[in-house]
Write an enzyme that holds these catalytic residues in place. Structure first.
Site, short mmCIF file in Angstrom:
data_model
loop_
_atom_site.label_atom_id
_atom_site.label_comp_id
_atom_site.label_asym_id
_atom_site.label_seq_id
_atom_site.Cartn_x
_atom_site.Cartn_y
_atom_site.Cartn_z
N LYS A 223 0.85 -1.19 0.00
CA LYS A 223 0.00 0.00 0.00
C LYS A 223 0.88 1.23 0.00
O LYS A 223 2.00 1.20 0.52
CB LYS A 223 -0.91 0.03 1.23
CG LYS A 223 -2.20 0.80 1.01
CD LYS A 223 -3.16 0.01 0.14
CE LYS A 223 -4.51 0.72 0.01
NZ LYS A 223 -5.49 -0.14 -0.68
N GLY A 224 0.37 2.30 -0.58
CA GLY A 224 1.10 3.56 -0.59
C GLY A 224 0.18 4.70 -0.22
O GLY A 224 -1.04 4.60 -0.34
#
Length: 431
Positions: A104-105
């Site tokens: 995830k970012g």
């Protein structure tokens, strides 16, 4: 912290451990992300000012394949949240049996305060910051909260410029013209709709007699509302940041969707500023009432679909919930304490790692098409989405029934943890 999303995820894992066939040593490894990168992003804004943003990319687990996960732009992004979301993505891809790990970012920003040019510069700077850890066989980003196909186009172009040739498969959720797949934009909402239909088949109830409240009318909530409405369900409430619209006889989902697609707010729609067109003038539709997002959660409905942010069903409001079932379209919308209370009340909760997996399933299908340099029609994509998410639902329910587990979340986690742990066991521990 009770509201810490990472602690929430760990508690969900711990609850499933006693039922999962997983070596404890491997289980402890599964609690820790492989790596998290923090990047500093100075951006010259269109105003001429230079603002310094912070961003993250967490790669949680790669035992089953390349990392996969979205990128969100939001003022509340934290490292702990990104790591929790990467963990949830790991269990989600395992549950729906995709050859991926989880990532995830996120970038801490308020997109509404930025121009289109500002967002492009921020996206490109963020992509440059994380480009050493992404790639078609390494880590494949996708859209998430406040990001979209245009964001993915900028990411793909930035990565491609450094490589010296076009690399469409480095991201998914792209525009069709540069390697995107039909069906990706509505995929998560379609998955929520399909899972809700499966739930009512499992409960031996008719969807056409069902009342549904959806908190959040963004991409996921609006598509789920449209598809459930078309399927015969009665969507009686939905909301955005401005508030909620409620009509016990059912909302005109098509008219509300058109209003929001044009940039409008739910509050404006309720106030009648935009209504009055052909659809809303129809005598079938009453004027909806304005209620709060908090009130929406406590409506007396058959299904509550939280489709906004995490942590909205808590120990403070769970006793006021009157829905017969909850389908988690958002990531982590239910805290552990609230989850236990819902289980004690025999309220079925379809967990996020199953309910909102439609997006990553179709992202996988886009990635496969890019690798093959061959595109599929929408019918093929939707059929494969329905097959994969339906199979995951059936296996979760089978696990729940045959092992007499306390709830569907525990059933989903046992499957996901066992699959990920088995991959670790086969691969061993290097060096």
């Amino acid at each position: 912290m009770a509201d810490d999303p990472f602690e929430n995820m760990l508690a969900q894992m711990d609850r499933a451990e006693e039922y999962a066939d997983v070596d404890h040593g491997v289980f402890e490894r599964l609690k820790h992300p492989e790596r998290t990168l923090k990047v500093t992003l100075p951006v010259e804004l269109e105003s001429g000012e230079v603002e310094v943003f912070e961003g993250y990319r967490c790669q949680f687990d790669s035992a089953r394949g390349p990392f996969k996960g979205g990128v969100r732009f939001h003022p509340t992004v934290t490292q702990r949240e990104v790591e929790a979301l990467a963990g949830w993505m790991t269990w989600k891809t395992a549950l729906v049996d995709l050859p991926y790990g989880g990532a995830k970012g996120g970038v801490i920003c308020e997109p509404k305060d930025l121009t289109e040019r500002d967002l492009e510069r921020l996206t490109r700077r963020y992509t440059e910051g994380i480009r050493r850890m992404i790639g078609p066989e390494i880590d494949v980003p996708a859209p998430d909260m406040n990001t979209n196909p245009q964001t993915m186009a900028w990411m793909m172009d930035t990565y491609s410029m450094y490589e010296g040739y076009s690399v469409p498969q480095v991201v998914t959720g792209k525009p069709l013209e540069i390697g995107g797949t039909p069906g990706r934009v509505e995929a998560t909402g379609r998955g929520v709709s399909l899972v809700t239909e499966r739930l009512f088949e499992y409960l031996d109830r008719d969807l056409s007699d069902t009342t549904i409240a959806i908190q959040g009318f963004g991409n996921v909530g609006s598509n789920a509302a449209r598809l459930l409405d078309e399927g015969g369900a009665n969507v009686v409430a939905t909301s955005d940041v401005s508030g909620a619209a409620y009509d016990p006889n059912g909302l005109d989902v098509a008219a509300l969707g058109a209003h929001v697609d044009a940039g409008g707010l739910v509050e404006e729609y309720v106030a009648g500023e935009i209504r009055g067109g052909a659809s809303t003038a129809d005598s079938r539709w009453d004027d909806p009432d304005q209620i709060t997002n908090a009130e929406l959660l406590t409506l007396d409905v058959d299904v509550l679909i939280p489709a906004a942010v995490e942590g909205v069903i808590t120990a403070d409001n769970v006793d006021d919930l009157r829905a017969s079932a909850v389908v988690e379209a958002a990531n982590g919308p239910t805290t552990v304490a609230a989850d236990k209370a819902l289980t004690e009340r025999d309220i079925q909760v379809v967990p996020d790692i199953l309910a909102n997996a439609g997006g990553v399933i179709v992202s996988y299908l886009e990635w496969v098409q890019n690798a093959q340099e061959f595109s599929w029609p929408l019918e093929t994509v939707n059929a494969e989405l329905e097959r994969r998410i339906g199979s995951a639902f059936d296996k979760t329910v089978e696990q729940y029934d045959t092992k007499e587990l306390p709830d569907l979340r525990t059933a989903a986690y046992t499957l996901a943890l066992e699959r990920t742990a088995k991959a670790h066991e086969y691969r061993g521990l290097f060096p």
